[in-house]
Design a protein around this motif. Structure first.
Motif, PDB file in Angstrom:
ATOM      1  N   ASP A  95      16.752 -24.291  24.943  1.00 48.72           N
ATOM      2  CA  ASP A  95      17.765 -23.374  24.418  1.00 48.72           C
ATOM      3  C   ASP A  95      17.196 -22.529  23.276  1.00 48.72           C
ATOM      4  O   ASP A  95      16.169 -22.867  22.672  1.00 48.72           O
ATOM      5  CB  ASP A  95      19.032 -24.098  23.998  1.00 48.72           C
ATOM      6  N   THR A  96      17.882 -21.427  22.983  1.00 45.19           N
ATOM      7  CA  THR A  96      17.284 -20.426  22.094  1.00 45.19           C
ATOM      8  C   THR A  96      18.217 -19.930  20.996  1.00 45.19           C
ATOM      9  O   THR A  96      17.917 -18.935  20.341  1.00 45.19           O
ATOM     10  CB  THR A  96      16.814 -19.214  22.927  1.00 45.19           C
ATOM     11  N   GLY A 149      18.803 -15.979  21.999  1.00 48.05           N
ATOM     12  CA  GLY A 149      17.489 -15.806  21.387  1.00 48.05           C
ATOM     13  C   GLY A 149      16.342 -15.714  22.370  1.00 48.05           C
ATOM     14  O   GLY A 149      15.177 -15.611  21.959  1.00 48.05           O
ATOM     15  N   ILE A 150      16.638 -15.720  23.683  1.00 45.91           N
ATOM     16  CA  ILE A 150      15.534 -15.774  24.643  1.00 45.91           C
ATOM     17  C   ILE A 150      14.725 -14.482  24.665  1.00 45.91           C
ATOM     18  O   ILE A 150      13.527 -14.496  24.952  1.00 45.91           O
ATOM     19  CB  ILE A 150      16.037 -16.134  26.053  1.00 45.91           C
ATOM     20  N   SER A 151      15.350 -13.352  24.338  1.00 46.05           N
ATOM     21  CA  SER A 151      14.582 -12.107  24.304  1.00 46.05           C
ATOM     22  C   SER A 151      13.509 -12.174  23.225  1.00 46.05           C
ATOM     23  O   SER A 151      12.393 -11.661  23.406  1.00 46.05           O
ATOM     24  CB  SER A 151      15.507 -10.904  24.074  1.00 46.05           C
ATOM     25  N   HIS A 152      13.816 -12.826  22.089  1.00 49.55           N
ATOM     26  CA  HIS A 152      12.820 -12.963  21.016  1.00 49.55           C
ATOM     27  C   HIS A 152      11.642 -13.819  21.471  1.00 49.55           C
ATOM     28  O   HIS A 152      10.481 -13.426  21.296  1.00 49.55           O
ATOM     29  CB  HIS A 152      13.458 -13.580  19.778  1.00 49.55           C
ATOM     30  N   ILE A 153      11.924 -14.975  22.048  1.00 53.78           N
ATOM     31  CA  ILE A 153      10.832 -15.861  22.457  1.00 53.78           C
ATOM     32  C   ILE A 153       9.985 -15.223  23.552  1.00 53.78           C
ATOM     33  O   ILE A 153       8.754 -15.347  23.549  1.00 53.78           O
ATOM     34  CB  ILE A 153      11.365 -17.247  22.896  1.00 53.78           C
ATOM     35  N   ALA A 184      15.673  -9.528  29.391  1.00 56.63           N
ATOM     36  CA  ALA A 184      14.421 -10.262  29.153  1.00 56.63           C
ATOM     37  C   ALA A 184      14.124 -11.209  30.306  1.00 56.63           C
ATOM     38  O   ALA A 184      12.978 -11.307  30.763  1.00 56.63           O
ATOM     39  CB  ALA A 184      14.504 -11.011  27.830  1.00 56.63           C
ATOM     40  N   LEU A 185      15.132 -11.901  30.787  1.00 55.38           N
ATOM     41  CA  LEU A 185      14.933 -12.818  31.917  1.00 55.38           C
ATOM     42  C   LEU A 185      14.520 -12.059  33.175  1.00 55.38           C
ATOM     43  O   LEU A 185      13.675 -12.521  33.947  1.00 55.38           O
ATOM     44  CB  LEU A 185      16.212 -13.605  32.188  1.00 55.38           C
TER      45      LEU A 185
END
Length: 278
Positions: free
Chosen positions: A39-40, A75-79, A119-120
């Motif tokens: 998780d993000t 937060g997944i776009s950041h990672i 992002a995904l």
């Protein structure tokens, strides 16, 4: 292989000194040479807290979304901007529109943000894993995929719908949990337990082939649970002979106190900055 797992809470609704609180959840997991971001969080807490805790997100081998709610996926776009090598695990329904509607005039969108979805969509197919069934992420580490709902006292934990008019219930079918094998037993990692933590335990046992549970860490989404559900949940958890339970995020203060009263000192509430080795 070293079977010791070190788990750090990066994002939570509570935080240690110098860290940001956020309604969201994220864990950093290290075991057997594997580094996993589970998780993000929602917005800024992931990057800030990871830096403060000395965790390099660009070193993650895998990024897992427990489900598609904004507070776990935002937060997944950041990672993914920082890390171009991590394998990403996500259920195909994680990006659908969804709402929390506690009353007719209070519909709140809780789906994955658009930038996270974009992002995904940009993850190459050889690194994007669509989880419709149990899958191994690394040796001794697996994902349940969708969790069967078998208990008669657990539900999604809130008024979740697939439309803003509250016509169709959202069963949050994309909910999934992570498990890790250790010599003491299984460690279960849950984002929100929208399937119910007892259903989650059953799914982990089935997927892993192991029955002993050493630890449960993560959100349990019991904050709006009835006294009956809490009592039945505690009754099952007491039979497991676990070492530790770390309730986080959406568990709820009343539920945490109920868990403490039932399970005693093994219950250690989580917060951003909390770290444990099992």
């Amino acid at each position: 292989m070293d079977a010791t797992a070190t788990i750090t809470v990066l994002v939570d609704d509570k935080a240690g000194e110098g860290l940001i609180t956020e309604h969201g959840f994220s864990l950093w997991i290290e075991m057997g040479g594997s580094r996993i971001l589970f998780d993000t969080g929602h917005e800024k807490a992931l990057a800030h807290n990871a830096e403060k805790l000395g965790i390099r997100l660009e070193d993650a081998d895998a990024v897992i979304l427990s489900h598609g709610h904004y507070d776990h996926s935002g937060g997944i776009s950041h990672i993914l901007r920082k890390n171009a090598k991590a394998h990403v695990y996500v259920h195909p329904a994680a990006g659908i529109l969804r709402y929390s509607i506690p009353s007719p005039d209070k519909a709140k969108a809780v789906h994955m943000p658009q930038d996270a979805q974009a992002a995904l969509a940009g993850v190459p197919s050889d690194r994007l894993h669509v989880t419709t069934q149990p899958v191994f992420v690394a040796p001794g580490i697996g994902l349940t995929g969708p969790i069967p709902r078998k208990t008669d006292f657990e539900d999604t934990g809130g008024p979740f719908f697939l439309d803003a008019e509250a016509r169709t219930r959202d069963l949050i079918d994309d909910d999934q949990a992570l498990w890790m094998k250790t010599p003491q037993g299984l460690i279960i990692i849950s984002g929100c337990s929208h399937s119910g933590i007892i259903n989650t335990i059953a799914a982990v046992r089935n997927a892993s082939g192991e029955s002993t549970i050493a630890a449960i860490i993560g959100g349990l989404h019991l904050r709006s649970s009835s006294a009956e559900r809490l009592a039945k949940t505690n009754a099952v958890l007491r039979t497991l002979n676990m070492n530790v339970v770390v309730p986080c995020h959406c568990t709820g203060d009343t539920a945490v106190e109920s868990l403490r009263a039932s399970l005693g000192e093994m219950v250690k509430p989580g917060y951003a900055g909390f770290r444990i080795s099992v």
